[in-house]
Design a protein around this motif. Sequence first.
Motif, PDB file in Angstrom:
ATOM      1  N   GLY A 213       0.870  -1.165  -0.314  1.00  0.00           N
ATOM      2  CA  GLY A 213      -0.048   0.094   0.140  1.00  0.00           C
ATOM      3  C   GLY A 213       0.754   1.206   0.034  1.00  0.00           C
ATOM      4  N   LEU A 214       2.144   1.241   0.085  1.00  0.00           N
ATOM      5  CA  LEU A 214       2.996   2.460   0.033  1.00  0.00           C
ATOM      6  C   LEU A 214       3.042   2.723  -1.539  1.00  0.00           C
ATOM      7  N   SER A 215       2.997   4.294  -1.600  1.00  0.00           N
ATOM      8  CA  SER A 215       3.167   4.691  -2.874  1.00  0.00           C
ATOM      9  C   SER A 215       4.618   4.628  -3.349  1.00  0.00           C
ATOM     10  N   ALA A 216       5.069   4.916  -4.484  1.00  0.00           N
ATOM     11  CA  ALA A 216       6.473   4.810  -4.919  1.00  0.00           C
ATOM     12  C   ALA A 216       7.155   5.627  -4.100  1.00  0.00           C
ATOM     13  N   GLU A 217       6.900   6.988  -3.936  1.00  0.00           N
ATOM     14  CA  GLU A 217       7.757   7.762  -3.177  1.00  0.00           C
ATOM     15  C   GLU A 217       8.010   7.251  -1.598  1.00  0.00           C
ATOM     16  N   GLN A 218       7.043   6.662  -1.282  1.00  0.00           N
ATOM     17  CA  GLN A 218       6.963   6.349   0.253  1.00  0.00           C
ATOM     18  C   GLN A 218       8.042   4.997   0.310  1.00  0.00           C
ATOM     19  N   ALA A 219       7.853   4.227  -0.589  1.00  0.00           N
ATOM     20  CA  ALA A 219       8.719   3.088  -0.749  1.00  0.00           C
ATOM     21  C   ALA A 219      10.182   3.169  -0.872  1.00  0.00           C
ATOM     22  N   LEU A 220      10.456   4.196  -1.821  1.00  0.00           N
ATOM     23  CA  LEU A 220      11.708   4.921  -1.839  1.00  0.00           C
ATOM     24  C   LEU A 220      12.190   5.420  -0.705  1.00  0.00           C
ATOM     25  N   LEU A 221      11.303   6.111   0.095  1.00  0.00           N
ATOM     26  CA  LEU A 221      11.751   6.819   1.545  1.00  0.00           C
ATOM     27  C   LEU A 221      12.284   5.644   2.466  1.00  0.00           C
ATOM     28  N   GLN A 222      11.552   4.484   2.532  1.00  0.00           N
ATOM     29  CA  GLN A 222      11.753   3.223   3.136  1.00  0.00           C
ATOM     30  C   GLN A 222      12.870   2.757   2.804  1.00  0.00           C
ATOM     31  N   VAL A 223      13.240   2.698   1.610  1.00  0.00           N
ATOM     32  CA  VAL A 223      14.445   1.991   1.218  1.00  0.00           C
ATOM     33  C   VAL A 223      15.706   3.093   1.670  1.00  0.00           C
ATOM     34  N   ASP A 224      15.438   4.222   1.505  1.00  0.00           N
ATOM     35  CA  ASP A 224      16.383   5.108   2.117  1.00  0.00           C
ATOM     36  C   ASP A 224      16.625   5.054   3.567  1.00  0.00           C
ATOM     37  N   ARG A 225      15.756   4.966   4.132  1.00  0.00           N
ATOM     38  CA  ARG A 225      15.835   4.659   5.794  1.00  0.00           C
ATOM     39  C   ARG A 225      16.610   3.359   5.947  1.00  0.00           C
ATOM     40  N   THR A 226      16.337   2.302   5.490  1.00  0.00           N
ATOM     41  CA  THR A 226      16.970   0.980   5.242  1.00  0.00           C
ATOM     42  C   THR A 226      18.605   1.252   4.982  1.00  0.00           C
ATOM     43  N   ILE A 227      18.867   1.862   3.988  1.00  0.00           N
ATOM     44  CA  ILE A 227      20.160   2.087   3.444  1.00  0.00           C
ATOM     45  C   ILE A 227      21.017   3.052   4.475  1.00  0.00           C
ATOM     46  N   THR A 228      19.982   3.964   4.988  1.00  0.00           N
ATOM     47  CA  THR A 228      20.976   4.840   5.950  1.00  0.00           C
ATOM     48  C   THR A 228      21.422   3.940   7.263  1.00  0.00           C
ATOM     49  N   THR A 229      20.540   3.133   7.783  1.00  0.00           N
ATOM     50  CA  THR A 229      20.923   2.403   8.812  1.00  0.00           C
ATOM     51  C   THR A 229      21.964   1.464   8.593  1.00  0.00           C
ATOM     52  N   GLN A 230      21.932   0.847   7.574  1.00  0.00           N
ATOM     53  CA  GLN A 230      22.797  -0.196   7.052  1.00  0.00           C
ATOM     54  C   GLN A 230      24.285   0.693   6.711  1.00  0.00           C
ATOM     55  N   SER A 231      24.334   1.685   6.239  1.00  0.00           N
ATOM     56  CA  SER A 231      25.690   2.559   5.960  1.00  0.00           C
ATOM     57  C   SER A 231      26.226   2.928   7.145  1.00  0.00           C
ATOM     58  N   PHE A 232      25.482   3.160   8.147  1.00  0.00           N
ATOM     59  CA  PHE A 232      26.147   3.653   9.641  1.00  0.00           C
ATOM     60  C   PHE A 232      26.608   2.302  10.344  1.00  0.00           C
ATOM     61  N   LEU A 233      25.943   1.106   9.839  1.00  0.00           N
ATOM     62  CA  LEU A 233      26.386   0.084  10.589  1.00  0.00           C
ATOM     63  C   LEU A 233      28.045  -0.335   9.947  1.00  0.00           C
ATOM     64  N   LEU A 234      27.956  -0.298   8.549  1.00  0.00           N
ATOM     65  CA  LEU A 234      29.149  -0.326   7.905  1.00  0.00           C
ATOM     66  C   LEU A 234      30.091   0.679   8.252  1.00  0.00           C
ATOM     67  N   SER A 235      29.858   1.952   8.599  1.00  0.00           N
ATOM     68  CA  SER A 235      30.740   2.922   9.217  1.00  0.00           C
ATOM     69  C   SER A 235      31.290   2.400  10.423  1.00  0.00           C
ATOM     70  N   THR A 236      30.307   2.037  11.334  1.00  0.00           N
ATOM     71  CA  THR A 236      30.672   1.314  12.701  1.00  0.00           C
ATOM     72  C   THR A 236      31.801   0.444  12.619  1.00  0.00           C
ATOM     73  N   ASN A 237      31.559  -0.632  11.903  1.00  0.00           N
ATOM     74  CA  ASN A 237      32.710  -1.553  11.399  1.00  0.00           C
ATOM     75  C   ASN A 237      33.791  -0.719  10.991  1.00  0.00           C
ATOM     76  N   ALA A 238      33.848  -0.075  10.151  1.00  0.00           N
ATOM     77  CA  ALA A 238      35.231   0.680   9.412  1.00  0.00           C
ATOM     78  C   ALA A 238      35.762   1.350  10.675  1.00  0.00           C
ATOM     79  N   VAL A 239      35.328   1.983  11.531  1.00  0.00           N
ATOM     80  CA  VAL A 239      35.856   2.958  12.673  1.00  0.00           C
ATOM     81  C   VAL A 239      36.479   1.868  13.858  1.00  0.00           C
ATOM     82  N   PHE A 240      35.625   0.835  14.001  1.00  0.00           N
ATOM     83  CA  PHE A 240      36.295  -0.296  14.866  1.00  0.00           C
ATOM     84  C   PHE A 240      37.481  -0.921  14.338  1.00  0.00           C
ATOM     85  N   CYS A 241      37.703  -1.099  13.020  1.00  0.00           N
ATOM     86  CA  CYS A 241      38.678  -1.740  12.260  1.00  0.00           C
ATOM     87  C   CYS A 241      40.025  -0.806  12.412  1.00  0.00           C
TER      88      CYS A 241
END
Length: 109
Positions: free
Chosen positions: A54-82
């Motif tokens: 039921g999400l519109s195309a824009e809402q679906a892209l915003l949800q994907v952007d939130r997921t990507i932001t979460t995953q990017s900061f997880l990868l960032s945390t891994n890099a900083v710990f390394c």
Amino acid sequence: MQNFMRNLGSSFGTAIMTALWDHKGIEHHARLVEAINPYNPLALRYLEPLQATGLSAEQALLQVDRTITTQSFLLSTNAVFCISGLLMLALIGLIWWAKPPFTVRAVGD
């Protein structure tokens, strides 16, 4: 004076690591977002179920952007710990090569 220098050093360290974490998060976000386009079948396969709920195309892209932001900061945390781990290993090596500032002398009669 020692407390002041310790607090100052930890403040600088915290500021540097936070800036590095944020910079790496932005870098990983940019790299992950590159894959989201209408020509990538995996991206389309990920967006279809979101739009089916039921999400519109824009809402679906915003949800994907939130997921990507979460995953990017997880990868960032891994890099900083390394980076922190490599820095600690380098400091251990520095301690092994350092000469002690004094020598122990035997007490003679």
